[in-house]
Scaffold this active site. Structure first.
Site, mmCIF file in Angstrom:
data_model
loop_
_atom_site.group_PDB
_atom_site.id
_atom_site.type_symbol
_atom_site.label_atom_id
_atom_site.label_comp_id
_atom_site.label_asym_id
_atom_site.label_seq_id
_atom_site.Cartn_x
_atom_site.Cartn_y
_atom_site.Cartn_z
ATOM 1 C CE LYS A 16 50.323 45.687 0.304
ATOM 2 N NZ LYS A 16 50.670 46.838 1.721
ATOM 3 N NE ARG A 91 57.172 47.535 0.280
ATOM 4 C CZ ARG A 91 56.383 47.185 0.976
ATOM 5 N NH1 ARG A 91 56.054 45.921 -0.066
ATOM 6 N NH2 ARG A 91 56.096 47.309 1.808
ATOM 7 N NE ARG A 130 50.810 42.627 10.230
ATOM 8 C CZ ARG A 130 50.536 42.894 9.394
ATOM 9 N NH1 ARG A 130 50.652 42.055 8.480
ATOM 10 N NH2 ARG A 130 51.581 43.553 9.311
ATOM 11 N NE ARG A 136 55.512 42.287 9.221
ATOM 12 C CZ ARG A 136 54.522 42.546 8.234
ATOM 13 N NH1 ARG A 136 53.840 41.949 7.492
ATOM 14 N NH2 ARG A 136 55.192 43.758 7.073
ATOM 15 N NE ARG A 147 55.305 48.156 7.706
ATOM 16 C CZ ARG A 147 54.613 47.183 8.328
ATOM 17 N NH1 ARG A 147 54.793 47.196 9.939
ATOM 18 N NH2 ARG A 147 53.824 46.992 8.067
#
Ligand code: AP5
Length: 191
Positions: A16, A91, A130, A136, A147
């Site tokens: 996204k 969301r 990532r 992160r 998630r």
């Protein structure tokens, strides 16, 4: 392709953010990411950031009240008047309904929901990669899977919410970044 109100839907890691940046440049409209805004608040240790940090680190959703407040402030800025790309918001059904009320109040609306479709194991790999590069806090395997669970329960039902207004266009998300980008532009042109 005219500017308009676009919602991007897709699981964590679907692309996204990556695609929103490219599309925002093409359309000349702002990319509005509640995830980015919340991470900035966490980094700044603002009152919102202090409330949000533990929730985000656990892969859970920050409260509708906080997120709707952040989105409202951003959408009321002048640069969103000719169109915007929403990434990671709404969301929940409550957020989607609040967004519609808010947009109606300022003379805007959602014109298209681009839904990026992906395969779960492929995006777990993307996010673990990532994690090695960016570190992160929510990119560890247990939190990534949480998630995804939260996405399936809370966010996927929004496909039905927007499909009821014939606004959903599905875009396959496992191809290369430029291929997905081209598919998004084609989907918007056909919308
Ligand atoms: P948020 O920041 O929105 O995270 P997310 O939905 O989990 O999405 P990601 O940023 O992980 O993935 P993405 O789909 O944007 O993919 P990306 O382009 O980055 O939210 C984080 C947290 O904030 C939430 O868990 C929640 O706690 C809170 N929050 C945010 N909004 C909220 C809301 N509205 N309500 C409540 N809480 C909220 O790509 C991922 C990786 O894949 C990158 O490394 C990228 O380079 C790579 N990649 C992208 N596309 C491709 C491709 N086609 N091929 C190969 N690699 C690719």
């Amino acid at each position: 392709m005219s500017s308009r109100g676009i919602v991007l839907l897709g699981a964590p890691g679907a692309g996204k953010g990556t695609q929103a940046v490219l599309l925002a440049k093409k359309l000349g409209v702002p990319h509005i990411s509640t995830g980015d805004m919340l991470r900035a608040a966490v980094a700044a240790q603002s009152p919102v950031g202090l409330k949000a940090k533990a929730v985000m680190d656990a892969g859970q959703l920050v409260s509708d009240e906080i997120v709707i407040g952040i989105a409202e402030e951003r959408l009321k800025a002048d640069d969103a008047a000719d169109g915007f790309i929403l990434d990671g918001f709404p969301r929940t059904l409550g957020q989607a309904e609040a967004l519609d009320r808010l947009l109606e109040g300022i003379g805007l609306r959602i014109d298209c929901c681009l839904a990026i479709t992906v395969d779960t194991e492929g995006i777990v790999k993307r996010l673990l990669k990532r994690a090695e590069i960016e570190g992160r806090a929510d990119d560890n395997e247990a939190t990534i899977r949480e998630r995804m669970r939260v996405y399936a329960v809370e966010t996927e039902p929004l496909l039905g919410y927007y499909a009821a207004r014939s606004l959903v266009r599905e875009v396959p998300g496992m191809d290369s970044v430029p291929e997905v980008s081209d598919a998004m532009v084609a989907a918007l042109e056909a919308a």
